[in-house]
Design a protein around this motif. Structure first.
Motif, mmCIF file in Angstrom:
data_model
loop_
_atom_site.group_PDB
_atom_site.id
_atom_site.type_symbol
_atom_site.label_atom_id
_atom_site.label_comp_id
_atom_site.label_asym_id
_atom_site.label_seq_id
_atom_site.Cartn_x
_atom_site.Cartn_y
_atom_site.Cartn_z
ATOM 1 N N ALA B 148 -57.621 26.572 19.741
ATOM 2 C CA ALA B 148 -56.971 25.523 18.952
ATOM 3 C C ALA B 148 -56.212 26.111 17.768
ATOM 4 O O ALA B 148 -55.734 25.394 16.898
ATOM 5 C CB ALA B 148 -58.012 24.515 18.471
ATOM 6 N N GLY B 149 -56.112 27.430 17.721
ATOM 7 C CA GLY B 149 -55.316 28.084 16.691
ATOM 8 C C GLY B 149 -56.035 28.304 15.378
ATOM 9 O O GLY B 149 -55.406 28.319 14.317
ATOM 10 N N SER B 150 -57.355 28.490 15.433
ATOM 11 C CA SER B 150 -58.094 28.734 14.201
ATOM 12 C C SER B 150 -57.766 30.121 13.643
ATOM 13 O O SER B 150 -57.580 31.082 14.388
ATOM 14 C CB SER B 150 -59.596 28.636 14.476
ATOM 15 O OG SER B 150 -60.314 29.166 13.394
ATOM 16 N N ALA B 151 -57.709 30.200 12.322
ATOM 17 C CA ALA B 151 -57.411 31.485 11.692
ATOM 18 C C ALA B 151 -58.632 32.394 11.718
ATOM 19 O O ALA B 151 -58.520 33.616 11.749
ATOM 20 C CB ALA B 151 -56.945 31.267 10.252
#
Lengths: 168, 206
Positions: B148-151
């Motif tokens: 989900a594009g977590s940093a």
């Protein structure tokens, strides 16, 4: 690193079995045969529980319960966005996973709500499903106390999850 | 389970009759369909892991792994059943490694094995430990966040570890306390562990 654990386990078991001159094909298939029997023995319980969940959802009672419990959970420090997740998780792994996806999509992967939801999801189990599977073939059905203990413990850890995500 | 099922089912039925009576049959059929789909998914998981676990068992691999944990499992679960200990040890190892799919068949085997000794305490305790989740690494969730594009997808690792430890600890303590409350005379709870060997007389009913 975690990606390596599973291949390592497989290699260890297969090589060890070959070393011990086990008939690998025969024994592996025998294990799969057990899986067939096991799955079939689960089917009645699964079907009954899933039907119950389906009409519970369809009857809007679950939505009412969510609304009713949101303030209670809120008082414990659990954000209201998570009420539904916390309530679904004990019943359905796939259902709660779908809902977790929704939460992440709606709030962003690094938001407090999403992190909280992930920790709650990761540190709890599908209690009713596990109880159905574990005790499917037994006569003993007195499971009220163990299930109660597990549910309370899950709630406690959920409260801690929401707390920890605030500070960590 | 019977009581929970009855209460939820009847109250849902009544509510549904008022809200949307036409949805009853589709909901039931949908539930059954989900169950069938779930069973298929589960079969695939179990086919892999039970095939492997049968190999591990026949080659003596799990016996070796279990031997390390045996003194501990014997003490905690109050059982002398070697087969059960072996399966419990494998169940715990799989749980800790985060291979939940493999953990379940071992737990079920252990529970069936314990049934031979009528060791309800150990069966329930094993259930409590498994149902409160004891995995070290929540790999599903981390993968989900990463996609989900977590940093920093891993930053939930520590809170998760703490929470899963808390839930298992609370679950076991609560379970021991609840089991302890059963005998006729109440005794102080501080020695909860010693009293748990109580006989489960008349508990066989549905």
């Amino acid at each position: 690193m975690t990606a390596l654990i599973i291949p390592a386990v497989f290699i260890a078991v297969f090589v060890f079995a070959a070393f011990k001159k086990v008939k690998i094909y025969d024994e592996f298939s025998k294990g799969v045969g057990e899986a067939v029997k096991f799955t079939v023995s689960l089917l009645p319980c699964l079907a009954a529980i899933f039907m119950m969940c389906a009409i519970f959802e369809a009857s809007r009672l679950s939505a009412m319960l969510v609304n009713l419990l949101s303030p209670v959970f809120g008082a414990l420090g659990i954000p209201k966005e998570l009420t539904k997740l916390v309530l679904i998780k004990p019943f359905s792994g796939s259902g709660s996973l779908a809902y977790l996806n929704e939460i992440i999509a709606a709030h962003g992967a690094d938001s407090y709500i999403s992190r909280c939801a992930c920790v709650c999801f990761g540190s709890s189990e599908t209690v009713f499903y596990i109880s159905a599977v574990y005790f499917a073939n037994l006569k003993m059905k007195k499971l009220f106390k163990p299930i109660a203990a597990v549910l309370i413990a899950t709630l406690v850890s959920t409260v801690f999850a929401c707390l920890l995500c605030r500070i960590m | 389970m019977n009581a929970i099922f009855t209460v939820i089912l009847i109250s849902s039925l009544i509510a549904l009759t008022f809200v949307a009576p036409a949805e009853l049959l589709p909901a039931l059929l949908g539930g059954a369909e989900d169950a069938a789909a779930m069973a298929l998914t589960l079969f695939c998981i179990y086919a892999v892991w039970m095939g492997l676990s049968n190999l591990a068992e026949k080659s003596g691999f799990s016996k070796g792994a279990a031997r390390l944990l045996k003194p501990l499992t014997k003490k905690i679960f109050k059982t002398e059943n070697d087969e059960a200990c072996e399966n419990i040890a494998m169940n715990m190892s799989c749980n800790l490694l985060g291979i939940g799919g493999a953990a379940t068949p071992f737990a079920v085997k252990a529970i069936n094995e314990l049934e031979k000794d009528k060791n309800e305490f150990a069966q329930k305790l094993l259930f409590v430990i498994n149902a409160t989740s004891i995995q070290l690494l929540p790999s599903t969730v981390i993968a989900l966040r990463a996609s989900a594009g977590s940093a920093a997808a891993f930053d939930i690792f520590l809170p998760s570890l703490i929470c899963t430890a808390i839930s298992t600890f609370c679950g076991v303590v609560l379970f021991l306390v609840l089991e302890k409350l059963k005998p006729r005379r109440k005794k102080p709870i501080n020695k909860a562990y010693t009293g748990v060997k109580l006989k489960f007389k008349g508990h066989g009913s549905k």
